[in-house]
Design an enzyme around this catalytic site. Structure first.
Site, PDB file in Angstrom:
ATOM      1  N   GLY A  12       0.729  -1.074   0.003  1.00  0.00           N
ATOM      2  CA  GLY A  12       0.063   0.057  -0.042  1.00  0.00           C
ATOM      3  C   GLY A  12       0.792   1.156  -0.051  1.00  0.00           C
ATOM      4  O   GLY A  12       0.239   2.336   0.556  1.00  0.00           O
ATOM      5  N   MET A  94      -3.435  -6.797  -7.530  1.00  0.00           N
ATOM      6  CA  MET A  94      -2.578  -7.872  -8.362  1.00  0.00           C
ATOM      7  C   MET A  94      -3.681  -8.857  -9.140  1.00  0.00           C
ATOM      8  O   MET A  94      -3.243  -9.943  -9.423  1.00  0.00           O
ATOM      9  CB  MET A  94      -1.690  -8.710  -7.180  1.00  0.00           C
ATOM     10  CG  MET A  94      -0.666  -7.934  -6.856  1.00  0.00           C
ATOM     11  SD  MET A  94       0.456  -7.146  -8.017  1.00  0.00           S
ATOM     12  CE  MET A  94       1.641  -6.257  -6.961  1.00  0.00           C
ATOM     13  N   HIS A 113       1.511   0.975 -13.065  1.00  0.00           N
ATOM     14  CA  HIS A 113       2.224  -0.112 -13.426  1.00  0.00           C
ATOM     15  C   HIS A 113       3.562   0.082 -13.305  1.00  0.00           C
ATOM     16  O   HIS A 113       3.999   1.061 -13.675  1.00  0.00           O
ATOM     17  CB  HIS A 113       1.700  -0.766 -15.052  1.00  0.00           C
ATOM     18  CG  HIS A 113       2.496  -2.018 -15.427  1.00  0.00           C
ATOM     19  ND1 HIS A 113       1.935  -3.261 -14.891  1.00  0.00           N
ATOM     20  CD2 HIS A 113       3.356  -2.369 -16.311  1.00  0.00           C
ATOM     21  CE1 HIS A 113       2.711  -4.023 -15.382  1.00  0.00           C
ATOM     22  NE2 HIS A 113       3.770  -3.694 -16.129  1.00  0.00           N
ATOM     23  N   ASP A 154      -3.277  -4.234 -18.868  1.00  0.00           N
ATOM     24  CA  ASP A 154      -2.218  -3.358 -19.124  1.00  0.00           C
ATOM     25  C   ASP A 154      -2.310  -2.750 -20.358  1.00  0.00           C
ATOM     26  O   ASP A 154      -1.274  -2.029 -20.917  1.00  0.00           O
ATOM     27  CB  ASP A 154      -0.915  -3.431 -18.830  1.00  0.00           C
ATOM     28  CG  ASP A 154      -0.802  -4.371 -17.455  1.00  0.00           C
ATOM     29  OD1 ASP A 154      -1.099  -4.003 -16.368  1.00  0.00           O
ATOM     30  OD2 ASP A 154       0.112  -5.227 -17.350  1.00  0.00           O
TER      31      ASP A 154
END
Ligand code: GAR
Length: 200
Positions: A12, A94, A113, A154
């Site tokens: 985090g 994830m 990313h 992505d």
């Protein structure tokens, strides 16, 4: 004002960068009940929900993980809607979500990313693995990208990038540390752009 949710799975540090940038976060959803990100949220009195990927992945009657993924995504969507969320930020999240939720939050869901997209992207490229691949390929520049989330992992439109030099003797861990510094710069900046309704 747009209501923001942040989805997390681990440490985090990106969530912390958003908190430190005074971004008003309505909800944090964690795919991992043990994520330190939950502690960060609780320390800042942000509402948290755990939607454990491990539980969805392991539903006994489900042989096909894609069914678990669909149910997981549906439950996350339900939680976002219940909380009237306008903007979703994947910050170290994830788990790959289904196209259904990407469509529901079209141009309203972003991800950070740890590479300069389109390099080192897609299934299998997450966390330290991205930096291992960058070092194995011998790139001299890598970096961080904030992009919209669409049905291609992505693959959504790029909002912001910051380059990071690869240094002689870098390890995946040392490179990750510098890339994460770049992430912590551009993610709050991108979120502020979107909250303020700027075109990107
Ligand atoms: C960050 O480097 C983030 O970009 C990466 O995981 C790390 C989590 O950090 N995310 C991905 O690889 C997603 N594909 P954090 O939990 O400390 O924010």
């Amino acid at each position: 004002m747009k209501k923001v949710a942040v989805l997390v799975s681990g440490g985090g540090t990106n969530l912390q960068a958003l908190i430190d940038a005074d971004i008003d976060i309505s909800l944090v959803i964690s795919s991992n009940p043990n994520a330190y990100a939950i502690v960060r949220a609780e320390n800042n009195k942000i509402k948290t929900e755990v939607v454990s990927w491990a539980e969805y992945k392991n539903i006994k009657s489900i042989k096909d993980v894609s069914v678990g993924r669909a149910r997981f995504s549906e439950f996350i969507l339900k939680t976002l809607r219940k909380n009237n969320i306008d903007l979703v930020v994947l910050a170290g999240f994830m788990i790959i979500l289904t196209p259904m939720i990407c469509k529901a939050y079209h141009n309203a869901m972003i991800n950070v990313h740890p590479s300069l997209l389109p390099s080192f992207a897609g299934k299998g490229f997450y966390g330290l693995k991205v930096h291992e691949a960058a070092l194995a390929r011998g790139v001299k520049l890598t970096g961080a990208t904030v992009h919209f989330v669409n049905e291609i992992c992505d693959g959504g439109k790029i909002i912001m990038q910051k380059a990071v030099e690869v240094k002689d003797g870098d390890t995946p861990e040392s490179l990750q540390k510098r890339v994460m510094e770049a992430e912590r710069e551009i993610l709050p900046e991108a979120v502020k752009l979107l909250i303020n309704g700027n075109k990107v």
